[in-house]
Write an enzyme that holds these catalytic residues in place. Structure first.
Site, PDB file in Angstrom:
ATOM      1  CD  GLU A  50     100.169  47.250  51.634  1.00 55.78           C
ATOM      2  OE1 GLU A  50      99.713  47.334  50.477  1.00 55.78           O
ATOM      3  OE2 GLU A  50     100.863  46.277  52.033  1.00 55.78           O
ATOM      4  CG  PHE A 112      90.315  41.220  42.819  1.00 58.40           C
ATOM      5  CD1 PHE A 112      91.089  40.075  42.978  1.00 58.40           C
ATOM      6  CD2 PHE A 112      90.963  42.429  42.586  1.00 58.40           C
ATOM      7  CE1 PHE A 112      92.465  40.123  42.882  1.00 58.40           C
ATOM      8  CE2 PHE A 112      92.340  42.494  42.482  1.00 58.40           C
ATOM      9  CZ  PHE A 112      93.102  41.335  42.632  1.00 58.40           C
ATOM     10  CD  GLN A 113      93.725  43.537  45.651  1.00 61.33           C
ATOM     11  OE1 GLN A 113      93.493  44.722  45.422  1.00 61.33           O
ATOM     12  NE2 GLN A 113      94.961  43.046  45.622  1.00 61.33           N
ATOM     13  CE  LYS A 162      88.832  52.364  41.465  1.00 62.53           C
ATOM     14  NZ  LYS A 162      89.521  51.332  40.654  1.00 62.53           N
ATOM     15  CG  MET A 475     113.299  37.678  74.788  1.00 61.92           C
ATOM     16  SD  MET A 475     114.344  38.654  75.884  1.00 61.92           S
ATOM     17  CE  MET A 475     114.836  37.432  77.090  1.00 61.92           C
TER      18      MET A 475
END
Length: 561
Positions: A50, A112-113, A162, A475
């Site tokens: 993502e 969940f999530q 949802k 760097m």
């Protein structure tokens, strides 16, 4: 009015906004959206992470100068977007991030999530929406695009539970929208432009500093016209690199921590600075208390919050910089007949350029970062698009890769996000598929998002990864050499992986270059290929970026090697 479920309303609303590409990854909480996506009239590009979706949307936006769109599911899917959202926010890039969320009844129950993505995203977005019913979705999308693209651009989040995606409602798709309390400034302040003209005409050593706002507003021809009528040298911030053609007789390149030595010197000698779409960041001007001392400063910016935030100014011109520059040029053209092209100030510009060209020492090898980038610029068509990763590769690009066609170069400047350049290059290629797109990369940064090679290959978006490989976090290693007595810690990548084999495993072309002649052949081959190419350019891990300004000091405190 038409009845449909929320997910279909989202897709239709995006179509009405002219969306042609979405970058995303499905999951449980956004499955209704992905089901509706099957019938969409725009392209979906499946990412492998993502974070890369948000960087691709950002890269798309910077080329199109309209909002890029990315999708993610709830919880970790949404939080994975945050780095890319924060990157877009730091660089004022318009983006619409659409996330799924657990059903309304489950919010706040540690489902969940579940993540409070609104709370997480608020500090790094212009606004974050969470429609609580399906009929809100069309208006929310319209507002999101308006906020993201107007005034100072930036990312907007739409988090859709949802059950809201699944619910059916009568939908009204508004053509016009007004957001209460949001009123971006567009028109230039003419009274302040009059003061600007007076100061510019009375200055003997004027200089123009082009920032990222010039690129965001597409004010390329206006900036050039003002520079030419004033016969004023032009420097840029690193975010503003590409706002002015760097092969122009008035161009001096970027200032700042890894800016051109002559540009840093020149701006300190000016008596008047016209700063256009710049925010006087510490990376550009060093110490705020020292920069601009004894000078008149004119600051043009669309965002009133930038005026006086980092640096007090004499004149503030608030409004779209394209409009402001156009009006300024008209006002100047009424009072300036012809500026002397051979004046002491421009002679000083040439003197500084010649001086630092003589003192510039290249690293003693056939193939160095500087030589590699000069060769790339020599071969690439002028209108090619270049992105960069973050680290030494980014700073070498600042110094040694000239941008000829304005608006064709971008990097993560505000946040300095490693892993940005490659997915952003894919987004840029999706936005403008007919021109070559190159990611100027280092191995440390490329490692973070190299799985986007699958996206480049499978979605027919052939970009070139110009990988300057020292098998180091270069760097950080340079700073450890310079400031920590060469006590290396956490920087060796130990010759892993083999980037040619990595490219080939994804179905891309991989070429190793260990000399300038091999590099030239590789670049020419890559430009002919119809799949992505990774050019693995072997450089010495001891090669440093010079010049650079010591962090926390002023521009005068410059190390030249």
């Amino acid at each position: 009015m038409v009845e449909m479920i929320g997910a279909k309303a989202l897709i239709h609303a995006l179509e009405k906004e002219g969306v042609d590409i979405v970058f995303g990854l499905p999951g449980g909480a956004n499955l209704p959206i992905y089901d509706a996506l099957v019938d969409a009239n725009f392209r979906h590009i499946l990412v492998r992470h993502e974070q890369s979706a948000s960087h691709m949307a950002d890269g798309y936006a910077r080329i199109k100068r309209k909002a890029g769109v990315c999708f993610a599911t709830s919880g970790p899917g949404a939080t994975n977007l945050i780095t890319g959202i924060a990157t877009a926010h730091a660089d004022s890039s318009p983006m619409i991030a659409v996330t799924g969320q657990v059903p309304l009844a489950m919010i706040g129950k540690d489902a969940f999530q579940e993540t409070d993505i609104i709370g997480v995203a608020n500090p790094c977005t212009k606004y974050a929406f969470q429609p609580r019913s399906a009929h809100e979705i069309p208006e929310t999308v319209k507002k999101a695009f308006y906020i993201a693209e107007s005034g100072r651009p930036g990312p907007v989040l739409i988090d859709i539970p949802k059950d809201v995606q699944q619910s059916s409602a009568d939908m009204n798709f508004p053509e016009l929208i007004k957001v209460r309390g949001y009123s971006p400034v567009i028109d230039a302040d003419l009274s302040q432009l009059g003061k600007s003209v007076e100061i510019l005409l009375n200055s003997e050593r004027p200089i123009i500093m082009g920032g990222g706002g010039v690129i965001l507003s597409g004010a390329f021809s206006e900036l050039q016209a003002v520079a030419e009528i004033l016969m004023a040298p032009v420097v840029t911030t690193f975010k503003g690199k590409g706002s002015f053609p760097e092969n122009h007789p008035l161009a001096m390149g970027p200032i700042g921590m890894h800016g051109h030595a002559e540009a840093n010197k020149m701006i300190l000698e000016a008596d008047c600075i016209l700063a256009v779409g710049a925010r006087f960041s510490d990376r550009s001007v060093g110490r705020y208390d020292e920069f601009g001392r004894g000078m008149s400063i004119i600051h043009m910016d669309v965002d009133p919050a930038e005026i006086g935030k980092n640096k007090s100014v004499d004149v503030a011109v608030i409004g779209d910089v394209k409009s402001s520059l156009r009006t300024l040029f008209k006002m100047l053209s009424k009072v300036i007949v012809k500026k002397d092209q051979d004046n002491p100030w421009l002679r000083r510009r040439k003197e500084l350029i010649d001086h630092y060209a003589e003192t510039l020492k290249d690293y003693p090898r056939d193939l160095t970062a500087r030589k590699a980038l000069k060769k790339l610029r020599e071969i690439l068509p002028a209108n090619s698009i270049a992105t960069t990763e973050v680290g030494q590769c980014q700073m070498w690009a600042s110094l040694h890769f000239d941008v000829i066609s304005p608006g064709t170069f971008f990097s993560s400047t505000g946040l300095g996000t490693m892993g940005f350049g490659f997915p952003a290059s894919i987004g840029a290629k999706a936005a403008r598929p007919v021109v070559p797109v190159v990611d100027i990369a280092g191995d440390g940064s490329f490692n973070m998002t190299e799985n986007s090679l699958a996206v480049s290959v499978l979605d027919n978006l052939p970009v070139i990864v110009f990988l300057m490989n020292n098998y180091m976090l270069g760097m950080v290693a340079q700073w450890q050499r310079t400031f920590y007595n060469r006590r290396y810690s956490g920087v060796h990548q130990r010759n892993c992986p083999d980037y040619v084999k990595i490219a080939q495993a994804y179905g891309a072309q991989g070429i190793k270059a260990q000399s300038l002649s091999e590099l030239e052949k590789a670049i020419r081959s890559a430009l002919k290929m119809e799949v992505a190419t990774v050019i693995d350019i072997i450089i010495d891990p001891e090669e440093d970026v010079y010049p650079f300004v010591i962090p926390g000091t002023g521009l005068k405190d410059m190390v030249t090697g």
